[in-house]
Design an enzyme around this catalytic site. Structure first.
Site, PDB file in Angstrom:
ATOM      1  N   CYS A 112      13.493  24.351 -41.945  1.00  0.00           N
ATOM      2  CA  CYS A 112      12.641  25.616 -41.612  1.00  0.00           C
ATOM      3  C   CYS A 112      12.763  25.877 -40.108  1.00  0.00           C
ATOM      4  CB  CYS A 112      11.228  25.271 -41.853  1.00  0.00           C
ATOM      5  SG  CYS A 112      10.246  24.072 -40.867  1.00  0.00           S
ATOM      6  N   CYS A 115      11.694  23.630 -37.492  1.00  0.00           N
ATOM      7  CA  CYS A 115      12.850  22.435 -37.153  1.00  0.00           C
ATOM      8  C   CYS A 115      13.655  22.795 -36.090  1.00  0.00           C
ATOM      9  CB  CYS A 115      13.635  22.163 -38.550  1.00  0.00           C
ATOM     10  SG  CYS A 115      12.722  21.445 -39.777  1.00  0.00           S
ATOM     11  N   CYS A 180      52.698  -3.162 -35.551  1.00  0.00           N
ATOM     12  CA  CYS A 180      51.915  -4.504 -35.634  1.00  0.00           C
ATOM     13  C   CYS A 180      50.543  -4.102 -35.294  1.00  0.00           C
ATOM     14  CB  CYS A 180      52.405  -5.287 -34.500  1.00  0.00           C
ATOM     15  SG  CYS A 180      52.317  -4.848 -32.871  1.00  0.00           S
ATOM     16  N   CYS A 183      49.887  -2.232 -32.156  1.00  0.00           N
ATOM     17  CA  CYS A 183      49.978  -1.006 -32.072  1.00  0.00           C
ATOM     18  C   CYS A 183      48.577   0.047 -32.690  1.00  0.00           C
ATOM     19  CB  CYS A 183      51.015  -0.500 -32.837  1.00  0.00           C
ATOM     20  SG  CYS A 183      52.696  -1.076 -32.486  1.00  0.00           S
ATOM     21  N   ASP A 608      37.330  57.280 -24.094  1.00  0.00           N
ATOM     22  CA  ASP A 608      38.510  57.618 -23.356  1.00  0.00           C
ATOM     23  C   ASP A 608      39.493  58.658 -24.206  1.00  0.00           C
ATOM     24  OD1 ASP A 608      40.357  57.232 -21.175  1.00  0.00           O
ATOM     25  OD2 ASP A 608      41.333  55.996 -22.697  1.00  0.00           O
ATOM     26  N   ASP A 807      40.444  51.369 -24.851  1.00  0.00           N
ATOM     27  CA  ASP A 807      41.503  50.792 -25.196  1.00  0.00           C
ATOM     28  C   ASP A 807      41.282  48.991 -24.859  1.00  0.00           C
ATOM     29  OD1 ASP A 807      42.357  50.529 -22.546  1.00  0.00           O
ATOM     30  OD2 ASP A 807      44.035  51.846 -22.804  1.00  0.00           O
ATOM     31  N   ASP A 811      40.077  50.378 -19.430  1.00  0.00           N
ATOM     32  CA  ASP A 811      38.993  50.628 -19.436  1.00  0.00           C
ATOM     33  C   ASP A 811      37.960  49.532 -19.298  1.00  0.00           C
ATOM     34  OD1 ASP A 811      39.510  53.547 -19.982  1.00  0.00           O
ATOM     35  OD2 ASP A 811      40.152  52.910 -22.093  1.00  0.00           O
TER      36      ASP A 811
END
Length: 921
Positions: A112, A115, A180, A183, A608, A807, A811
């Site tokens: 809820c 929480c 191995c 690694c 614009d 754009d 702007d």
């Protein structure tokens, strides 16, 4: 000097070469031979330049242990191997105080809004946490913090300590080059050192690494690069699951868990109800076995429900109280626990008259209804984030790249910038790029919403995850991984869904104090009915409950159970998630709840001109003729004269002639006259194209064309006279034309009582001509790009709520200054950062759609809040027995209260989901 050094820890030829290279790299070492079998290194060195202890230290730093000197020098062996990682943690530079970082945690266990408030409060109390915001439906905590004062691991511990759990991302990588056990240890060590990786397990047998990490701190690409950096290879398996599959599994697990709890509760509730009914109505329910009325059996059955389905509420309550926080679990645990305990007492203790009745059925029904509500809520919450899943589902899984002239299929994560990608018809472009070979039609509907495929040729951009409809393409990758257009869109939508609207602050304040207020009301109701109301309103006669304590307790339980902070907490975020998701599906990206709420208040929109209201590219609009000439002839001559020009107006004329498939003749001579036009010789004839001044200087009579020329110029068009051999044969007019939907969009905005303003750097006459076509009354002309923001500020100073539509590049300052910045197109980072709303399609009607979406979402939020507050405002007093003094026997039972509470949060989520059916276009 020669010496043999005992070297322990070498297990393979990788180790052999590592030790050899480490010692050989030391200044003063002449030669070294390493024996893997004898665990020795024979070193010849210059004792004046380097000492034996320095050599030993170098070997130790490489990750091996050294022993006493020996005498044998074995033969040298050779191998190629990755680096061996030592166990020492690398020293990290301490962050400078004042640095701000952001991180997000996936949190489970929230039920809820209380929480969410608990987590926010716990985090905000910590030194170094600047702000913390928790989104309940998304189960996501976003934190801004100072890394010099607190780290992510500490924040995770804080969240876990108050009873919730941080869920980590998980991934499986295929590791190549391991031979191995050493690694696998190397890979594990390097992975565990990465910031954000909490655990890593590498299996040498399967060749796979299982990694648990936080995706907001480290990416899959960074994990893979870390493994690649020590000489191994890491790749995603071909059958890998995407992140949305992980989230889906978690959601399905939660749904499955609550469903199982519900089935257990129902299975137990049925015999309990039959047993209870047999005791209360023996005539009607005499068919029920007498065993079900036995209190020992009822106790056993009720205990099953309390221990299994009900356990979650008591565990949540314990964890919360342990750390001083309360949530909805406390309400449920208090209510059901009280009914269960009083029933046990009535079953096994002689409490006297009035205490014979048991309430096992009440406790079990409460648990059943609440679990049913959580089951429905878990299913509904999963649907609110469907838009993100749809977007992620659009991403390509594999890519075909050209390597050494051959095709190679790789996971899309392996594609690098500048790779040449090959896409066949019917396949998705895996990443963004520029076409280098081929042509095709691309279906970009998933990004732009346009159903008509877009023709693509060499040099055109390809958007990742768009569908190649026809021809085969090769393109150079420009944006990969998180930089692709779709990935940026997904990130933007995710951030938006995690944001909070200002209106949510009201709900947050209420939710933060809700649990305490409800307990106070429950206690007050108990005290009133126990000491005053029971006798005052003759409850014993009307209710049949002989004990004032039991009646008062049932009233308190009902108050606790009927209250629902979930509805309050879900009201805003659920609507925002659905609203922003719906926007994304329609090509409208909104940066969160605050932008949605503010859009509702817009009263002025500034457009614009160039590239927003107009197409941004000049086009041929008119051809006017003198006697004896036709349009194709005049256009062909004008286009031939402009063929060598790079001026945009000339390009527009040439393009128009090419579209009509007119013959463009070769030019013998060409001369550009700055500010006036061009002069050319075509097939021996002298051609002039340009202004009246050019014609006057060359004694060309233009009287018959002047009236038309002035009319066209009054419309904001650039008119140019065409002359051949000293005679005017016509004129051509070029203009930046309006987009198809500009007029419709402006008219509809004005019909919504929103003032539309046009801003442009063009001169007054041209600006007014464009504005008149759109019926825009207020025009800001001759405004330099740097001054647009100040013009927006002037409008705001008038008390207006201003939206700027541009754009997103030139702007950007104005978009930032405005109350709501709306960027056309999602192709640039500037647009994403400067604007609060990004319209993927360059369609001005989407401005209207974004306003409609804002109104729709805010209406849903208000409906949700009205329902949530209204439900609690009415339900809690009714549960407290407010009607009992006026209408006797009208008391809400705890079982009915549980049903109401269970459905309240579900109704809020369902109401939000109804937005999916609404149209915004």
């Amino acid at each position: 000097m020669k010496a043999d050094i005992k070297v322990y820890g070498m297990t393979c030829m990788h180790c052999h070469k590592r030790v050899t290279d480490t010692i050989s790299a030391l200044e003063g070492v002449n030669s070294v031979e390493v024996s893997l079998e004898d665990e020795k290194a024979s070193v010849e060195f210059d004792a004046e330049r380097i000492g034996l202890e320095e050599i030993k230290k170098a070997v130790t730093n490489a990750g091996y242990e050294v022993g006493e000197d020996a005498c044998h020098i074995p033969e040298e062996s050779e191998a190629a191997c990755p680096i061996i990682i030592d166990d020492m943690e690398p020293e990290e530079s301490k962050p400078e105080p004042g640095t701000v970082k952001d991180i997000a945690f996936k949190v489970s266990g929230m039920q809820c809004s209380a929480c969410a408030q608990n987590i926010e409060k716990a985090l905000n109390k910590q030194d170094g946490v600047i702000s913390a915001s928790v989104n309940l439906p998304m189960e996501r905590a976003s934190v801004s913090y100072d890394p010099a004062l607190i780290n992510p691991e500490e924040m995770e511990k804080i969240i876990d300590s108050i009873g919730y759990h941080v869920v980590k991302d998980r991934i499986v990588l295929e590791i190549g080059g391991m031979t191995c056990a050493a690694c696998s240890q190397n890979v594990e060590k390097v992975l565990k050192r990465l910031k954000g990786v909490s655990s890593a397990s590498v299996n040498i047998t399967t060749g796979r690494a299982h990694v648990e990490y936080n995706s907001s701190l480290v990416s899959i690409d960074e994990i893979r690069k870390a493994v690649d950096g020590i000489g191994y290879s890491a790749s995603l398996p071909a059958d890998r699951k995407e992140s949305e599959d992980r989230e889906r599994k978690e959601r399905e697990q939660e749904i499955r868990q609550q469903r199982n709890n519900l089935l257990i509760s129902i299975a137990v509730l049925i015999p309990i109800m039959l047993g209870n009914m047999r005791m209360m109505f023996p005539g009607l329910f005499g068919f029920a076995p007498a065993l079900l009325s036995d209190r020992n059996v009822l106790f056993l059955l009720a205990t099953i429900v309390m221990v299994f389905p009900g356990r979650q509420f008591f565990i949540g309550t314990y964890r919360g109280l342990k750390h001083g926080v309360t949530d909805m679990n406390l309400l449920i645990a208090t209510g059901t626990g009280a009914a269960y305990v009083i029933s046990i007492a009535a079953s096994y203790l002689n409490l006297g008259p009035g205490y014979e009745h048991v309430y096992y059925d009440t406790a079990v029904m409460l648990i059943t209804f609440i679990v049913f509500g959580r089951y429905l809520e878990a299913r509904a919450k999963g649907r609110t984030s469907e838009s993100i899943k749809k977007l992620i589902g659009l991403q390509a899984k594999t890519a075909r790249i050209i390597v050494a002239g051959e095709e190679k299929e790789v996971p899309v994560e392996d594609v690098q910038v500048d790779d040449i990608v090959f896409v066949r018809p019917g396949e998705k472009a895996p990443v963004d790029g520029v076409i280098v070979e081929g042509s095709s039609a691309m279906d970009e509907s998933m990004i732009t919403g346009e159903s008509i495929p877009v023709e693509k040729n060499v040099g055109d951009m390809v958007i990742g995850s768009t569908l190649n409809k026809s021809g085969a393409l090769k393109f150079r990758a420009t944006n990969v991984g998180a930089d692709t257009a779709l990935a940026r869109i997904i990130e933007l939508v995710e951030n938006a869904q995690n944001s909070k609207a200002p209106i949510q602050r009201i709900a947050d304040v209420v939710a933060g104090h809700f649990i305490l207020i409800v307990h106070v009301i429950a206690l007050a109701a108990f005290v009133f009915w126990y000491f005053i109301g029971y006798e005052m309103f003759d409850v014993a006669m009307h209710s049949g409950i002989a004990s004032p304590f039991l009646f008062s307790l049932l009233i308190s339980i009902t108050v606790l159970v009927i209250s629902c902070p979930c509805a309050v907490g879900l009201a805003t975020p659920a609507a925002i998630m659905v609203g922003t998701g719906k926007g994304a599906e329609n090509g409208i990206l909104i940066k969160g709840g605050e932008a949605l709420e503010r859009t509702l208040k817009i009263d002025t929109i500034v457009f614009d001109k160039t590239g927003t209201l107009t197409k941004g590219k000049p086009e041929l609009t008119d051809i006017v003729l003198t006697a004896g000439h036709d349009k194709d002839e005049v256009l062909a001559i004008a286009a031939s004269a402009e063929k060598g020009s790079e001026h945009p107006l000339g390009e527009a004329i040439v393009k128009a002639a090419e579209e009509k498939k007119l013959e463009i003749m070769n030019v013998d001579t060409f001369n550009s006259i700055a500010g006036h036009g061009v002069e050319a010789t075509i097939e021996g004839k002298r051609i002039l194209l340009g202004t009246r001044k050019l014609m006057e200087d060359n004694d060309v009579d233009t009287v018959s064309l002047i009236e038309n020329m002035e009319s066209l110029e009054a419309q904001g068009k650039t008119a140019m006279i065409v002359a051949e051999e000293g005679q005017a044969i016509g004129l051509v007019a070029v203009a930046d034309t309006l987009k198809e939907n500009s007029k419709e969009a402006v008219e509809k905005l004005q019909s919504m009582d929103i003032e539309v303003v046009m801003i442009t750097g063009d001169n007054r006459r041209t600006a007014d001509a464009i504005a008149s076509q759109l019926s825009i009354r207020r025009v800001l002309s001759e405004v330099l790009p740097g001054d647009k923001a100040s013009e927006i500020r002037k409008l705001q100073d008038e008390g207006r709520i201003v939206a700027m539509v541009g754009d997103g590049i030139n702007d950007a300052p104005a978009l930032t200054q405005s109350d709501i910045g709306i960027a056309m197109g999602a192709g640039t980072d500037v647009a994403m950062e400067s604007a609060q709303i990004v319209l993927i399609k360059n369609d001005l009607r989407d401005v209207l759609a974004s306003i409609r979406l804002s109104r729709l979402t805010m209406n849903k939020i208000k409906q949700n809040l009205f329902w949530a507050f209204g439900y609690n405002s009415v339900g809690i007093p009714l549960a407290a027995g407010i009607l009992y003094p006026f209408i006797t026997k009208i008391v809400i039972s705890p079982e009915l209260a549980a049903a109401f509470m269970a459905m309240s949060s579900v109704s809020v989520t369902t109401n939000s989901l109804l937005m999916k059916r609404s149209r915004i276009k």
